[in-house]
Design an enzyme around this catalytic site. Structure first.
Site, short mmCIF file in Angstrom:
data_model
loop_
_atom_site.label_atom_id
_atom_site.label_comp_id
_atom_site.label_asym_id
_atom_site.label_seq_id
_atom_site.Cartn_x
_atom_site.Cartn_y
_atom_site.Cartn_z
CG LEU A 51 -1.76 -1.38 1.54
CD1 LEU A 51 -2.67 -1.19 3.01
CD2 LEU A 51 -3.25 -0.78 0.72
CG ASP A 52 -0.04 4.56 -2.56
OD1 ASP A 52 1.29 3.88 -3.30
OD2 ASP A 52 -0.79 5.06 -3.52
CE LYS A 53 6.14 7.95 4.79
NZ LYS A 53 6.90 9.19 5.02
NE ARG A 151 -2.35 8.90 -4.54
CZ ARG A 151 -1.42 9.18 -3.94
NH1 ARG A 151 0.31 7.88 -2.86
NH2 ARG A 151 -0.51 10.41 -3.43
#
Length: 235
Positions: A51-53, A151
């Site tokens: 997952l993205d930070k 996103r």
């Protein structure tokens, strides 16, 4: 930023990753990652996906090489159902839809993705769960796992994720922007944001494991719940 174990067995562990924590170590290796924390607990751990930070939610790590191979193949073959929730700017014209647009690394900006015909296939289904004034609370199902997929796709249709520093407006969401006649507390030097991190959450993962249906869910974090509560109250 304490991660919470949602489920584990002898093969894999599912964790609720908080926003702001790396899934795996970055190239610099200076920040602690979720994988680092799990290695301290389990000694050996294997990355299946990430997952993205700044995205919170459910993520799975394998405990052995064979499980790692099996789970990685399941993700690759799209046999894992992946559900996200997020807050976007604006309300899409259609209450539901699919963004089927390839994604490719940006030619001039390292670490940034964009859409392009030469990119890898990327498919995102979306549903408007709730309209909240000039915002919308969304559900997403991704059928591919491209970097920053949701996103990038939301930017593509003109409705970027709230507080997205890479693909939208990085400004925090303030109560003063939605509440009429807002007055800051006399004891506060400045307004505290309702939300100042990417408004994206990995809610559910579902797959079949050894003839058993596995459904993993991470409840919404406190900051997203509070943001939704204030939006429902004031917009």
């Amino acid at each position: 930023m304490k991660p919470e174990i949602i489920f584990e067995n002898e093969f894999f562990v599912a964790v609720h990753k908080p926003s702001g924590l790396l899934s795996i170590p970055d190239r610099m290796g200076k920040e602690q990652s979720l994988k680092d924390i799990l290695i301290e607990k389990y000694q050996q751990i294997y990355t299946v996906h990430r997952l993205d930070k700044d995205t919170s939610g459910v993520i799975v790590f394998a405990k052995d090489e064979d499980t790692h191979r099996q789970l990685s193949l399941m993700f690759e073959e799209r046999r894992v159902k992946k559900i996200y929730n997020g807050l976007i700017y604006g309300v899409p014209v259609h209450q539901s839809g699919t963004v089927d647009v390839p994604i490719i690394p940006h030619p001039g900006k390292a670490g940034i993705m964009t859409t392009g015909k030469k990119g890898k296939p990327a498919i995102t289904d979306y549903v408007v769960v709730e309209q909240l004034g000039k915002y919308a609370w969304m559900q997403f199902e991704i059928h591919t796992g491209r970097t920053h997929q949701i996103r990038v796709h939301m930017k593509y249709i003109g409705h970027s994720i709230v507080c997205d520093a890479l693909y939208g407006d990085a400004q925090p969401l303030l109560l003063s922007s939605i509440k009429r006649n807002f007055k800051i507390s006399k004891t506060a030097e400045e307004e505290r944001p309702l939300l100042n991190r990417l408004a994206l959450h990995a809610s559910e993962l579902s797959f079949e494991w050894q003839d058993q249906d596995i459904h993993l869910a991470a409840p919404l974090p406190k900051d997203l719940r509070a943001t939704l509560q204030q939006l429902r109250k004031w917009v």
